[in-house]
Design a protein around this motif. Structure first.
Motif, PDB file in Angstrom:
ATOM      1  N   ASN A 104      24.477  50.879  39.383  1.00 46.79           N
ATOM      2  CA  ASN A 104      23.433  51.077  40.395  1.00 46.79           C
ATOM      3  C   ASN A 104      23.790  50.463  41.750  1.00 46.79           C
ATOM      4  OD1 ASN A 104      21.398  52.282  38.563  1.00 46.79           O
ATOM      5  ND2 ASN A 104      21.482  50.257  37.579  1.00 46.79           N
ATOM      6  N   LEU A 105      24.619  49.453  41.735  1.00 44.26           N
ATOM      7  CA  LEU A 105      25.051  48.778  42.945  1.00 44.26           C
ATOM      8  C   LEU A 105      26.575  48.771  43.006  1.00 44.26           C
ATOM      9  CD1 LEU A 105      22.618  45.701  42.853  1.00 44.26           C
ATOM     10  CD2 LEU A 105      22.420  47.744  44.312  1.00 44.26           C
ATOM     11  N   PRO A 106      27.169  48.662  44.207  1.00 41.58           N
ATOM     12  CA  PRO A 106      28.636  48.705  44.311  1.00 41.58           C
ATOM     13  C   PRO A 106      29.352  47.705  43.418  1.00 41.58           C
ATOM     14  CG  PRO A 106      27.657  48.902  46.489  1.00 41.58           C
ATOM     15  CD  PRO A 106      26.526  48.605  45.544  1.00 41.58           C
ATOM     16  N   ASN A 107      28.749  46.498  43.229  1.00 37.13           N
ATOM     17  CA  ASN A 107      29.429  45.453  42.457  1.00 37.13           C
ATOM     18  C   ASN A 107      29.183  45.542  40.957  1.00 37.13           C
ATOM     19  OD1 ASN A 107      30.272  44.513  44.912  1.00 37.13           O
ATOM     20  ND2 ASN A 107      28.917  42.734  44.952  1.00 37.13           N
ATOM     21  N   ASP A 108      28.378  46.471  40.513  1.00 35.20           N
ATOM     22  CA  ASP A 108      28.130  46.598  39.081  1.00 35.20           C
ATOM     23  C   ASP A 108      29.427  47.011  38.386  1.00 35.20           C
ATOM     24  OD1 ASP A 108      25.504  45.968  39.469  1.00 35.20           O
ATOM     25  OD2 ASP A 108      24.753  48.026  39.327  1.00 35.20           O
ATOM     26  N   SER A 109      29.913  46.127  37.527  1.00 34.22           N
ATOM     27  CA  SER A 109      31.203  46.397  36.882  1.00 34.22           C
ATOM     28  C   SER A 109      31.366  45.453  35.697  1.00 34.22           C
ATOM     29  CB  SER A 109      32.356  46.224  37.884  1.00 34.22           C
ATOM     30  OG  SER A 109      32.458  44.880  38.321  1.00 34.22           O
ATOM     31  N   PHE A 110      32.589  45.148  35.357  1.00 28.62           N
ATOM     32  CA  PHE A 110      32.913  44.225  34.270  1.00 28.62           C
ATOM     33  C   PHE A 110      33.304  42.893  34.885  1.00 28.62           C
ATOM     34  CE2 PHE A 110      35.565  48.076  34.505  1.00 28.62           C
ATOM     35  CZ  PHE A 110      36.382  47.680  35.548  1.00 28.62           C
ATOM     36  N   SER A 111      33.348  41.852  34.085  1.00 27.54           N
ATOM     37  CA  SER A 111      33.712  40.543  34.616  1.00 27.54           C
ATOM     38  C   SER A 111      34.566  39.785  33.610  1.00 27.54           C
ATOM     39  CB  SER A 111      32.459  39.725  34.946  1.00 27.54           C
ATOM     40  OG  SER A 111      31.825  39.292  33.757  1.00 27.54           O
ATOM     41  N   HIS A 112      35.333  38.860  34.152  1.00 26.91           N
ATOM     42  CA  HIS A 112      36.169  37.976  33.338  1.00 26.91           C
ATOM     43  C   HIS A 112      36.169  36.614  34.010  1.00 26.91           C
ATOM     44  CE1 HIS A 112      39.271  37.407  30.221  1.00 26.91           C
ATOM     45  NE2 HIS A 112      39.842  36.571  31.077  1.00 26.91           N
ATOM     46  N   LYS A 113      35.968  35.556  33.213  1.00 19.18           N
ATOM     47  CA  LYS A 113      35.863  34.205  33.766  1.00 19.18           C
ATOM     48  C   LYS A 113      37.098  33.383  33.420  1.00 19.18           C
ATOM     49  CE  LYS A 113      30.801  34.229  33.420  1.00 19.18           C
ATOM     50  NZ  LYS A 113      29.601  33.577  32.834  1.00 19.18           N
ATOM     51  N   PHE A 114      37.484  32.526  34.362  1.00 16.11           N
ATOM     52  CA  PHE A 114      38.631  31.645  34.136  1.00 16.11           C
ATOM     53  C   PHE A 114      38.537  30.467  35.096  1.00 16.11           C
ATOM     54  CE2 PHE A 114      39.925  35.706  36.143  1.00 16.11           C
ATOM     55  CZ  PHE A 114      39.898  35.303  37.464  1.00 16.11           C
ATOM     56  N   ILE A 135      38.054  53.945  47.061  1.00 14.09           N
ATOM     57  CA  ILE A 135      38.636  52.611  47.165  1.00 14.09           C
ATOM     58  C   ILE A 135      37.901  51.695  46.194  1.00 14.09           C
ATOM     59  CG2 ILE A 135      38.923  50.588  48.639  1.00 14.09           C
ATOM     60  CD1 ILE A 135      39.276  52.431  51.005  1.00 14.09           C
ATOM     61  N   VAL A 136      38.671  51.014  45.354  1.00 14.11           N
ATOM     62  CA  VAL A 136      38.121  50.016  44.437  1.00 14.11           C
ATOM     63  C   VAL A 136      38.774  48.679  44.781  1.00 14.11           C
ATOM     64  CG1 VAL A 136      37.842  49.295  42.046  1.00 14.11           C
ATOM     65  CG2 VAL A 136      37.766  51.734  42.627  1.00 14.11           C
ATOM     66  N   SER A 137      37.953  47.667  44.950  1.00 19.94           N
ATOM     67  CA  SER A 137      38.448  46.340  45.314  1.00 19.94           C
ATOM     68  C   SER A 137      38.156  45.344  44.217  1.00 19.94           C
ATOM     69  CB  SER A 137      37.800  45.861  46.622  1.00 19.94           C
ATOM     70  OG  SER A 137      38.049  46.763  47.677  1.00 19.94           O
ATOM     71  N   GLY A 138      39.064  44.402  44.034  1.00 19.32           N
ATOM     72  CA  GLY A 138      38.847  43.303  43.097  1.00 19.32           C
ATOM     73  C   GLY A 138      38.404  42.057  43.837  1.00 19.32           C
ATOM     74  N   PHE A 139      37.419  41.340  43.267  1.00 23.66           N
ATOM     75  CA  PHE A 139      36.868  40.150  43.899  1.00 23.66           C
ATOM     76  C   PHE A 139      36.790  39.005  42.899  1.00 23.66           C
ATOM     77  CE2 PHE A 139      35.137  43.525  46.581  1.00 23.66           C
ATOM     78  CZ  PHE A 139      35.274  42.994  47.857  1.00 23.66           C
ATOM     79  N   LEU A 140      36.723  37.804  43.442  1.00 24.81           N
ATOM     80  CA  LEU A 140      36.402  36.618  42.661  1.00 24.81           C
ATOM     81  C   LEU A 140      35.118  36.021  43.200  1.00 24.81           C
ATOM     82  CD1 LEU A 140      39.833  34.752  42.426  1.00 24.81           C
ATOM     83  CD2 LEU A 140      38.815  36.285  40.745  1.00 24.81           C
ATOM     84  N   SER A 172      34.568  46.333  42.703  1.00 27.27           N
ATOM     85  CA  SER A 172      33.491  46.926  43.479  1.00 27.27           C
ATOM     86  C   SER A 172      33.939  48.262  44.046  1.00 27.27           C
ATOM     87  CB  SER A 172      33.090  45.982  44.621  1.00 27.27           C
ATOM     88  OG  SER A 172      32.060  46.542  45.414  1.00 27.27           O
ATOM     89  N   SER A 173      33.016  49.227  44.061  1.00 30.18           N
ATOM     90  CA  SER A 173      33.235  50.514  44.719  1.00 30.18           C
ATOM     91  C   SER A 173      31.907  50.990  45.297  1.00 30.18           C
ATOM     92  CB  SER A 173      33.772  51.560  43.744  1.00 30.18           C
ATOM     93  OG  SER A 173      33.847  52.832  44.365  1.00 30.18           O
ATOM     94  N   ASN A 174      31.939  51.451  46.530  1.00 25.59           N
ATOM     95  CA  ASN A 174      30.698  51.875  47.188  1.00 25.59           C
ATOM     96  C   ASN A 174      30.050  53.075  46.520  1.00 25.59           C
ATOM     97  OD1 ASN A 174      30.752  49.850  49.127  1.00 25.59           O
ATOM     98  ND2 ASN A 174      32.000  51.070  50.540  1.00 25.59           N
ATOM     99  N   ASN A 175      30.827  53.879  45.823  1.00 19.97           N
ATOM    100  CA  ASN A 175      30.274  55.048  45.127  1.00 19.97           C
ATOM    101  C   ASN A 175      29.774  54.600  43.750  1.00 19.97           C
ATOM    102  OD1 ASN A 175      29.652  57.459  43.894  1.00 19.97           O
ATOM    103  ND2 ASN A 175      31.568  58.486  44.468  1.00 19.97           N
ATOM    104  N   THR A 176      28.481  54.445  43.621  1.00 25.32           N
ATOM    105  CA  THR A 176      27.912  53.964  42.357  1.00 25.32           C
ATOM    106  C   THR A 176      27.802  55.063  41.310  1.00 25.32           C
ATOM    107  OG1 THR A 176      25.666  54.361  43.176  1.00 25.32           O
ATOM    108  CG2 THR A 176      26.610  52.170  43.550  1.00 25.32           C
ATOM    109  N   LYS A 177      28.118  56.287  41.675  1.00 24.02           N
ATOM    110  CA  LYS A 177      28.016  57.401  40.732  1.00 24.02           C
ATOM    111  C   LYS A 177      29.233  57.514  39.820  1.00 24.02           C
ATOM    112  CE  LYS A 177      24.121  58.539  42.652  1.00 24.02           C
ATOM    113  NZ  LYS A 177      22.857  58.182  41.951  1.00 24.02           N
ATOM    114  N   VAL A 178      30.302  56.825  40.180  1.00 23.54           N
ATOM    115  CA  VAL A 178      31.527  56.964  39.386  1.00 23.54           C
ATOM    116  C   VAL A 178      31.619  55.847  38.357  1.00 23.54           C
ATOM    117  CG1 VAL A 178      32.781  58.117  41.241  1.00 23.54           C
ATOM    118  CG2 VAL A 178      32.929  55.628  41.019  1.00 23.54           C
TER     119      VAL A 178
END
Length: 591
Positions: A87-97, A119-124, A165-171
């Motif tokens: 529903n939002l650009p940052n909705d995705s999977f996560s991994h903690k370390f 464009i898909v970006s990785g963030f911390l 994160s990706s701005n297209n929440t439909k994918v």
């Protein structure tokens, strides 16, 4: 996989002597811009990432935001993780370390979408939610896997959470074979040294003979005339009439770029009234001193950097004026320049595309190539290295623009090069810089840092050295131009003593290598140190009992002088080119 992807693997193996999959102690240069049917194995066996290839399903991974995740299998049995119902650009999977202060981290992952390309970006995310670091970005596509390669450094011991994160929440976003590896600063520097030893040096073996016999005891002097890796400095018209500036410049540099003096708004400030007096004089001066020139720039895609008199032109008038200017400057300086920045900052701006159509830049590259077939043609952009948050110029977007220009009819064999300006207003992110070089290097096109400067302040010289070392040690980079364009008004006492490092005072240069007495400032000392470190000068020796002298030298052009010998009175000199090769260069001198 592209040529440089395989080169990356070979570099890792050759520098460390390790087997495939066991290169954990050394940096892995592997990258690819190709979209693959199946992802490559995770680098460093995943490093800090637990369950990096999802062989254990979604174990160790969680949901970031409000979407859902699911482990799936490809038709070939490969397991990967999917983020869906986003529903939002940052909705995705996560991994903690956990991250350690002062380590340099390199990251890679393989990404795919269920449709289209984005464009898909990785963030911390750092605990508390107030800070986030960008790891890197890639243009992900449906039907194949794209490699995201990036990196970061951190100044505290902290927990962190990775997400995309990706701005297209439909994918849907798919991920596989993730890796995160930390290096100490000592390990990072050691890798730089190993790489320099392999890619910038070659063994020179000199055989001296007389009357068909080996000649022991022959004295040889090896003097570098010109290095293979060019390091230059920006210049201004002030060099024409200032002996102190001339002496300082010509003692150091092998190449230059004019700050403004070859640009359209300078040579034709008024329509139809061209004036090349200053650039002609500068070209003559540098040619006299055997200093090569980068042609900067032919056109600039930023409307604000074009001559003011074309602002009201209709498209056909603009086309006529631009083509006339291209013909004028290229025909004038063809043979005098080693490169052309054809369309400056073509990813950030689109003035000519907006007025002449989407293929305007590609057309101008073709025109320049027709006028000057042998000189390499550059794209020249900022922020590809400097700012990972700038999505207009990510490494994958840069590569895409190269493909767009090359795909224009007639441009398939054009001699393109990659120009990265390097105007750092943030602290250089060395792991990200190296990853960007890796990705851009997969094109097989040589890279130059074309306008390198770092932020004013107490760390400017340190940061300049860090970036220059990173560039010199990378196999895809072929030259550096430091943006130390001296003017007396830009490097005066008031400019140099201003302590407001976040605001550049009017008229002041961002980076000065020298003061107005031509005395080195800290950044100038760094440049001198590296110029000295990366040269082989006046090496002397005598041939051994077999008449052989061996030396390891930096690549470049050399004078080999041999003195008179008790058995042979004749002396002389030869000029040779030491080019890159794994095998020693053998030179035989017959006296």
């Amino acid at each position: 996989m592209g040529t440089y992807a395989w080169l990356g693997i070979l570099c890792c193996l050759f520098l460390t002597g390790c087997a495939v999959g066991a290169c954990d102690s050394s940096y892995d240069y592997t990258a690819t811009i190709e979209c693959l049917a199946e992802p490559l194995v995770p680098q460093y066996n995943g490093g800090l990432i637990r369950n990096p290839n999802f062989n254990s399903g979604s174990s160790e991974w969680g949901v970031f935001g409000s979407g859902k995740i699911q482990a799936r299998n490809s038709s070939r049995g490969n397991t990967f993780l999917v983020a869906y119902d986003r529903n939002l650009p940052n909705d995705s999977f996560s991994h903690k370390f956990n991250l350690q202060k002062d380590l340099l981290y390199t990251f890679s992952a393989w990404l795919q979408l269920n449709r289209g390309k984005e464009i898909v970006s990785g963030f911390l995310e750092i605990p508390g939610g107030s800070r986030k670091l960008i790891v890197g970005s890639v243009i992900a596509k449906s039907g194949c896997w794209s490699m995201l390669k990036g990196g970061f450094a951190i100044d505290e011991n902290t927990k962190a959470q990775f997400y995309v994160s990706s701005n297209n929440t439909k994918v849907e976003i798919w991920i596989d074979n993730v890796s995160l590896k930390g290096f100490t600063k000592a390990e990072w520097r050691a890798q730089l040294s190993k790489s320099i030893e392999q890619i910038r040096h070659r063994r020179l073996r000199i055989h001296v003979r007389s009357n068909g016999k080996n000649l022991p005891g022959a004295k040889i002097t090896i003097r570098q005339i010109r290095p293979d890796f060019l390091i230059g400095c920006g210049s201004t018209e002030k060099i024409l009439n200032n002996k102190g500036y001339q002496d300082w410049f010509t003692r150091r540099f092998q190449t230059t770029t004019f700050g403004n003096e070859m640009k359209w708004y300078y040579t034709e400030a008024r329509s139809g009234r061209e004036n090349y007096e200053v650039p002609d004089a500068m070209v003559s001066f540098f040619r006299k001193h055997r200093i090569s020139i980068r042609g900067h720039n032919i056109l600039w895609d930023n409307k604000n950097e074009t001559p003011s008199w074309i602002g009201h032109f209709l498209p056909r008038q603009l086309l006529k004026a631009a083509v006339r200017h291209v013909g004028s400057v290229v025909s004038r300086y063809s043979g005098d320049v080693i490169a052309w920045d054809v369309m400056n900052e073509n990813l950030h701006y689109s003035f000519f595309e907006d007025n002449l159509g989407p293929n305007a830049s590609a057309m101008f590259y073709q025109i320049v190539r027709a006028l000057d077939p042998s000189t390499p043609l550059f794209l020249n952009e900022y922020n590809t290295l400097e700012n990972p948050f700038d999505m207009a110029v990510t490494p994958s977007r840069y590569v895409e623009r190269i493909s767009e220009i090359q795909s224009f009819p007639g441009n398939d064999n054009i001699a393109l090069r990659i120009g990265l300006e390097g105007h750092f207003i943030l602290r250089p992110n060395l792991p990200y810089i190296r990853a960007a070089f890796d990705v851009l290097g997969t094109t097989g096109l040589p890279i130059w840092l074309t306008e390198l400067d770092t932020k004013r302040g107490p760390n400017q010289a340190i940061e300049l050295e860090d970036v220059m070392r990173e560039a010199f040690a990378h196999p895809a980079v072929e030259g550096i131009v430091v943006w130390g364009n001296w003017k007396p008004t830009g490097c005066n006492h008031a400019c140099l003593t201003n302590k407001n490092y976040d605001v550049l005072p009017h008229g002041c240069a961002k980076m000065c290598l020298i003061d107005n007495h031509f005395k080195n400032l800290p950044s100038g000392d760094v440049v001198d140190k590296l110029l000295g470190e990366w040269r082989s000068t006046n090496l002397t020796g005598v041939t051994d009992g077999d008449g052989v002298l061996e030396q390891t030298v930096f690549l470049g052009e050399y004078s080999i002088a041999y003195d008179a010998h008790p058995l042979v009175s004749r002396s002389g000199e030869k000029v040779i080119a030491v080019a890159k090769d794994h095998d020693p260069l053998v030179l035989t001198i017959d006296l």
